[in-house]
Write a protein that holds these residues in place. Structure first.
Motif, PDB file in Angstrom:
ATOM      1  N   LEU A 285      43.389  59.265  28.697  1.00  0.00           N
ATOM      2  CA  LEU A 285      44.496  58.353  28.383  1.00  0.00           C
ATOM      3  C   LEU A 285      44.836  57.488  29.592  1.00  0.00           C
ATOM      4  N   ARG A 286      44.764  58.079  30.794  1.00  0.00           N
ATOM      5  CA  ARG A 286      45.024  57.322  32.013  1.00  0.00           C
ATOM      6  C   ARG A 286      43.915  56.282  32.258  1.00  0.00           C
ATOM      7  N   LEU A 287      42.688  56.595  31.881  1.00  0.00           N
ATOM      8  CA  LEU A 287      41.569  55.658  32.065  1.00  0.00           C
ATOM      9  C   LEU A 287      41.482  54.611  30.968  1.00  0.00           C
ATOM     10  N   ASN A 288      42.196  54.811  29.870  1.00  0.00           N
ATOM     11  CA  ASN A 288      42.063  53.933  28.710  1.00  0.00           C
ATOM     12  C   ASN A 288      42.195  52.444  29.023  1.00  0.00           C
ATOM     13  N   PRO A 289      43.123  52.004  29.893  1.00  0.00           N
ATOM     14  CA  PRO A 289      43.218  50.562  30.187  1.00  0.00           C
ATOM     15  C   PRO A 289      41.943  49.975  30.792  1.00  0.00           C
ATOM     16  N   HIS A 290      41.031  50.816  31.276  1.00  0.00           N
ATOM     17  CA  HIS A 290      39.801  50.328  31.899  1.00  0.00           C
ATOM     18  C   HIS A 290      38.586  50.459  30.972  1.00  0.00           C
ATOM     19  N   GLN A 324      32.111  53.741  33.768  1.00  0.00           N
ATOM     20  CA  GLN A 324      32.565  52.421  34.213  1.00  0.00           C
ATOM     21  C   GLN A 324      34.071  52.407  34.441  1.00  0.00           C
ATOM     22  N   ALA A 325      34.822  53.019  33.520  1.00  0.00           N
ATOM     23  CA  ALA A 325      36.278  53.057  33.653  1.00  0.00           C
ATOM     24  C   ALA A 325      36.696  53.839  34.893  1.00  0.00           C
ATOM     25  N   LEU A 326      35.998  54.937  35.170  1.00  0.00           N
ATOM     26  CA  LEU A 326      36.321  55.739  36.350  1.00  0.00           C
ATOM     27  C   LEU A 326      36.042  54.940  37.621  1.00  0.00           C
ATOM     28  N   HIS A 327      34.965  54.182  37.610  1.00  0.00           N
ATOM     29  CA  HIS A 327      34.637  53.330  38.758  1.00  0.00           C
ATOM     30  C   HIS A 327      35.727  52.279  38.974  1.00  0.00           C
ATOM     31  N   LEU A 333      40.636  48.218  40.197  1.00  0.00           N
ATOM     32  CA  LEU A 333      40.367  46.911  39.604  1.00  0.00           C
ATOM     33  C   LEU A 333      41.331  46.641  38.450  1.00  0.00           C
ATOM     34  N   PRO A 334      41.538  45.376  38.088  1.00  0.00           N
ATOM     35  CA  PRO A 334      42.464  45.043  36.993  1.00  0.00           C
ATOM     36  C   PRO A 334      41.986  45.656  35.670  1.00  0.00           C
ATOM     37  N   PRO A 335      42.902  46.093  34.805  1.00  0.00           N
ATOM     38  CA  PRO A 335      42.534  46.661  33.504  1.00  0.00           C
ATOM     39  C   PRO A 335      41.872  45.618  32.618  1.00  0.00           C
ATOM     40  N   THR A 336      40.955  46.057  31.791  1.00  0.00           N
ATOM     41  CA  THR A 336      40.293  45.169  30.822  1.00  0.00           C
ATOM     42  C   THR A 336      40.664  45.535  29.389  1.00  0.00           C
ATOM     43  N   ASN A 337      41.504  46.581  29.239  1.00  0.00           N
ATOM     44  CA  ASN A 337      41.868  47.058  27.895  1.00  0.00           C
ATOM     45  C   ASN A 337      43.358  47.396  27.876  1.00  0.00           C
ATOM     46  N   THR A 376      26.229  58.221  40.882  1.00  0.00           N
ATOM     47  CA  THR A 376      25.769  56.886  40.496  1.00  0.00           C
ATOM     48  C   THR A 376      26.411  56.496  39.200  1.00  0.00           C
ATOM     49  N   ARG A 377      26.449  55.202  38.943  1.00  0.00           N
ATOM     50  CA  ARG A 377      26.953  54.753  37.660  1.00  0.00           C
ATOM     51  C   ARG A 377      25.911  54.998  36.589  1.00  0.00           C
ATOM     52  N   SER A 378      26.412  55.310  35.385  1.00  0.00           N
ATOM     53  CA  SER A 378      25.496  55.616  34.287  1.00  0.00           C
ATOM     54  C   SER A 378      24.699  54.399  33.896  1.00  0.00           C
TER      55      SER A 378
END
Length: 380
Positions: A285-290, A324-327, A333-337, A376-378
């Motif tokens: 839920l905390r990562l959701n904005p990303h 990606q959201a965790l990164h 970085l600014p939220p995308t969601n 690494t990123r997925s």
């Protein structure tokens, strides 16, 4: 002693947390196990002698054991009533009537014993020896009849219910059904036969002293195993699910979430699984904005193109979104969601979808602080 130990083990395995103890069907189930163990314990000849000696009353154990047996029968009926289900008010009324009826029976057992005359101590053949004694005769018939009604009703309910369920729950119900049959055929029938034989001036006491104890012991073992099987199976499944979510929990450990109490060593797997799932959902839920829709779409398309089944493709796509959201979250970085419109497929499905997401993630590697992080990123 084996039936007593198994009933106690079943009680401990089912031992609920405080909140679950408020559920009527759970209370009834534990009452059946605990009272059943107490009844078998006090029905042992050595214990009977000890209780009689301590009280100074010949055959004092008889009304004690029969009252416990009556309470056990009432607990069985209460379990049946709650298993059947229905309107809460109706259930409560029927449960109260059952409790009242069997409480009256237990009190009647004590009164009939006081009114009767049983001066000769009998540790193994009380039923047949006093089968023709006024008041004691009625006492014996009362506890047997109350027990018969409870067992027949429990047999009918479990036999009907087991057709509607599957897995270890069905196996457990079948064990209880077989246990009830052994109780009726191996305990009740010999008891009734020995009593009726005394009425007709015949001696079939061996049915009561030799056959019935074996029958009730087998019945108790089967019923205890029937109660244990679904619970142990459920805990094993919860442990497997808990382990499946381990990678996802490790990946999300750096996300700030509300502080949760640390699980105690005594926590059962189901309780540990509930806490882990709550922590994971809080972190997601905390990562959701990303969460980036384009990330998921691309990863999902690549997974399908690689020949993965739709379910596995959903898990891979969710894993790419989480990575990606965790990164982005870590890099501030600014939220995308910001609207929260985009959701993970795993959080909309069952627990299996969340476990699939966990398995699709890359293994976390320890960072400089010693905490797990994605090396690494997925790459979808």
């Amino acid at each position: 002693m084996i039936p007593i130990v198994l009933l106690c083990v079943a009680f401990l395995v089912h031992l609920p947390v405080r909140q679950k103890w408020q559920v009527p069907v759970i209370r009834s189930g534990y009452a059946v196990l605990l009272i059943g163990a107490l009844t078998l314990f006090h029905a042992q000849p050595a214990v009977i002698k000890e209780v009689n000696a301590l009280t100074g009353i010949a055959n004092f154990s008889a009304p004690l054991v029969y009252a416990l047996n009556t309470a056990f029968s009432g607990a069985c009926l209460a379990l049946v009533i709650n298993w059947r289900g229905g309107e809460p008010d109706w259930l409560h009324r029927v449960w109260l009537r059952c409790l009242s009826l069997y409480s009256i029976c237990a009190v009647a057992v004590a009164i009939l014993f006081a009114l009767g005359n049983a001066p000769v101590e009998r540790t193994t053949d009380f039923d047949s020896y006093y089968a023709t004694t006024p008041y004691i005769r009625e006492l014996i018939l009362l506890y047997l009849a109350a027990h018969s009604v409870a067992m027949i009703t429990m047999l009918w309910l479990c036999a009907t219910w087991q057709r509607e369920v599957h897995g270890m729950l069905r196996a457990g119900l079948l064990m209880i059904v077989v246990g009830a049959i052994f109780d009726i055929a191996g305990f009740q029938a010999p008891k009734y036969a020995s009593v009726v034989a005394r009425w007709r001036h015949h001696d079939l006491d061996y049915l009561s002293t030799s056959v019935a104890p074996v029958g009730v012991s087998i019945a108790a073992i089967l019923v205890a195993v029937g109660f244990i099987l679904p619970r142990v199976s459920g805990q094993w499944e919860a442990l497997a699910a808990y382990r499946d979510l381990g990678r996802l929990r490790a990946v999300l450990r750096g996300v700030d979430i509300p502080v949760q109490p640390a699980p105690g060593w005594w926590w059962l797997p189901t309780n540990r699984l509930t806490l882990r799932e709550a922590n994971i959902h809080d972190a997601l839920l905390r990562l959701n904005p990303h969460f980036g829709p384009h990330v998921r779409d691309q990863a999902h398309a690549d997974a399908l193109a690689a020949g993965l089944p739709p379910g596995d493709a959903d898990a891979v796509a969710d894993a790419a979104v989480v990575v990606q959201a965790l990164h982005d979250y870590t890099a501030d970085l600014p939220p995308t969601n910001e609207s929260g419109h985009h959701q993970l497929h795993a959080t909309q499905g069952d627990a299996g979808a969340l476990a699939a997401l966990s398995r699709a993630l890359p293994r976390p590697a320890a960072d400089a602080t010693g905490h797990p992080s994605l090396a690494t990123r997925s790459q979808p």
